[in-house]
Write an enzyme that holds these catalytic residues in place. Structure first.
Site, PDB file in Angstrom:
ATOM      1  N   SER A 292       0.817  -1.209   0.000  1.00 56.54           N
ATOM      2  CA  SER A 292       0.000   0.000   0.000  1.00 56.54           C
ATOM      3  C   SER A 292       0.859   1.270   0.000  1.00 56.54           C
ATOM      4  CB  SER A 292      -0.955  -0.039   1.200  1.00 56.54           C
ATOM      5  OG  SER A 292      -1.930   0.960   1.121  1.00 56.54           O
ATOM      6  N   ASP A 303      10.149   5.879 -10.015  1.00 53.92           N
ATOM      7  CA  ASP A 303       9.731   6.518 -11.264  1.00 53.92           C
ATOM      8  C   ASP A 303      10.410   7.863 -11.484  1.00 53.92           C
ATOM      9  OD1 ASP A 303       8.166   4.442 -12.097  1.00 53.92           O
ATOM     10  OD2 ASP A 303       6.242   5.367 -11.589  1.00 53.92           O
ATOM     11  N   LYS A 317      -0.616  -4.073  -3.344  1.00 58.14           N
ATOM     12  CA  LYS A 317      -1.927  -3.534  -2.960  1.00 58.14           C
ATOM     13  C   LYS A 317      -2.032  -2.108  -3.502  1.00 58.14           C
ATOM     14  CE  LYS A 317      -5.011  -2.484   0.881  1.00 58.14           C
ATOM     15  NZ  LYS A 317      -5.233  -1.057   0.544  1.00 58.14           N
TER      16      LYS A 317
END
Length: 473
Positions: A292, A303, A317
């Site tokens: 999560s 990224d 998740k």
């Protein structure tokens, strides 16, 4: 008379039974109300309407097939409030459970991560372990509420969980319920490297992370290791605030839903970036217990080519839930949206792969048998009880002796003995003797080509595109 009643009931419900697949939501609700009223008024015994109400809502949410969309009965809501407030009585395991159980795939309770400094973590329970029974009761037949009702409760009382690890390891562990205080952050220096372990994302976590960064700056740190292993997640606002300390431009995470008001973009701000982190090598440690919000931070730093991920693939998740009160005592938790990393990637049920994979060696069948025997015979507990407080040298000596009887790595045996010796003390900040992933991170962070490794690491979108390309071949 019985025939007449049956005939009337059949007629009443049959009126709306044609073309069921084209019924409107209103018509379905009308049928549901009719069934509720009919059962409540005509069942052979007098019924408590509360039982019908809770059963109807639970069944409705379970039918969705989403393990994160569930009915929260009064006990569950009380436990949830205790957790949010920071403490509760339990064994310290973050768990999940599939809604549907079949003979081919029983719905065992899966340990998402053990909570640090709790009975579960000190007993050596690991992320990925399956709890097949609790106090002798098989878990596939239990609801999540029933599982929590047993694991949580009066402090000081024992709970026995049956653990399945891998394909062949099955053993019981008796845990004594304790006051579980929800921790946030631990930090310290490893040489000239700042090391910060984020245990959970709460409203307090960003403040504690800032304390850690301020401390590292005073100690003139040259690199940073962020440990997200076994971190089950938490608040999206908390993780966004932390990511903003490192990312000075662009999105951190976005949420997407069919509801317009649930579509959000959490953007970074240059003014909130911590100056001391700029230009320093950063490594993020991840494993299958990282879920999560942990995946949001990992994905955002990856990224943006700001950190190298080391360890194992994360849990996967990628959805966002809200708790909706239904009254003063009960409620429901429902998935409202999915989150996406800065490269517009959702990792739900996929997880985030590390840039550098470091796995712990798998036990051989012989070693698995020895481990189970050692646990069932309380070998480590008896050894420590007889020896008392041991030094590191004595721990190493005892591990070497044990290895002659139990074919396990001495490194693992030292870890097990050390954990038992320190069972009543707070967990050490790190364990370089056992922790291969942290050791690898310390090795990588000093490499001269570290910056190029981070810069050349593929974004999650690039990795996902590669997988899709291969699947189309």
């Amino acid at each position: 008379m019985a025939f007449v009643v049956l005939f009337c009931a059949t007629q009443c419900f049959a009126q709306s039974s044609t073309k069921d697949n084209k019924l409107s939501a209103y018509q379905y609700m009308k049928k549901l109300n009719s069934v509720f009223d009919y059962v409540e008024q005509n069942y052979v015994d007098e019924l408590d309407p509360k039982i019908l109400y809770e059963g109807a809502i639970k069944g409705m949410l379970d039918a969705i097939g989403d393990p994160y969309t569930v009915y929260l009965d009064p006990d569950y809501m009380r436990d949830l409030n205790d957790t949010t407030e920071g403490s509760f009585g339990g064994v310290g395991l973050s768990i999940s459970k599939a809604v549907e159980s079949t003979p081919e795939k029983p719905a065992y309770v899966e340990v998402a991560s053990p909570i640090e400094d709790t009975p579960g973590q000190r007993a050596g329970i690991q992320a990925g372990d399956l709890i097949t029974a609790i106090n002798g009761m098989s878990t596939p037949e239990m609801t999540m509420n029933e599982v929590l009702g047993i694991l949580r409760g009066k402090i000081g009382e024992p709970v026995t969980v049956s653990i399945r690890r891998g394909a062949n390891m099955n053993f019981d562990v008796t845990l004594i319920r304790a006051l579980i205080e929800v921790p946030t952050v631990k930090y310290g220096m490893i040489g000239n490297i700042g090391y910060v372990r984020l245990i959970q994302f709460t409203p307090e976590t960003p403040h504690r992370v800032q304390e850690a960064l301020d401390s590292f700056e005073k100690n003139k740190y040259t690199g940073l290791i962020i440990d997200l292993r076994d971190n089950p997640g938490g608040l999206i606002t908390s993780v966004s605030e932390i990511a903003d300390k490192f990312i000075d431009n662009g999105p951190i995470v976005s949420t997407k839903s069919r509801l317009v008001f649930e579509n959000q973009i959490f953007n970074s701000s240059k003014q909130k970036t911590v100056a001391s982190t700029k230009g320093k090598p950063i490594i993020v440690l991840i494993n299958r217990g990282s879920a999560s919000a942990s995946e949001i931070l990992s994905g955002a730093l990856k990224d943006n080519h700001l950190a190298l991920l080391v360890g194992e693939r994360t849990y996967g998740k990628g959805s966002v839930q809200q708790v909706i009160p239904l009254s003063d005592v009960d409620g429901m938790k429902i998935t409202m949206a999915r989150y996406y990393t800065p490269s517009d990637t959702n990792i739900d049920k996929i997880g985030i792969p590390p840039d550098v994979e470091v796995k712990y060696p798998e036990l051989t069948k012989e070693a698995e048998t020895a481990y189970v025997q050692m646990v069932n015979d309380n070998v480590i507990e008896n050894l420590v009880a007889a020896s008392g407080k041991m030094t590191e040298k004595e721990i190493a000596e005892q591990a070497s002796i044990l290895a002659k009887t139990y074919p396990l790595e001495e490194r693992l045996l030292r870890r097990l003995i050390r954990n038992q010796v320190n069972k009543t003390e707070p967990a050490a900040l790190y364990d370089l003797d056992y922790d291969l992933q942290l050791g690898k991170a310390l090795e990588l962070i000093d490499r001269k080509d570290f910056d190029s490794m981070v810069k050349n690491a593929k974004t999650l979108k690039e990795l996902q595109n590669e997988v899709e390309f291969e699947e189309k071949k």
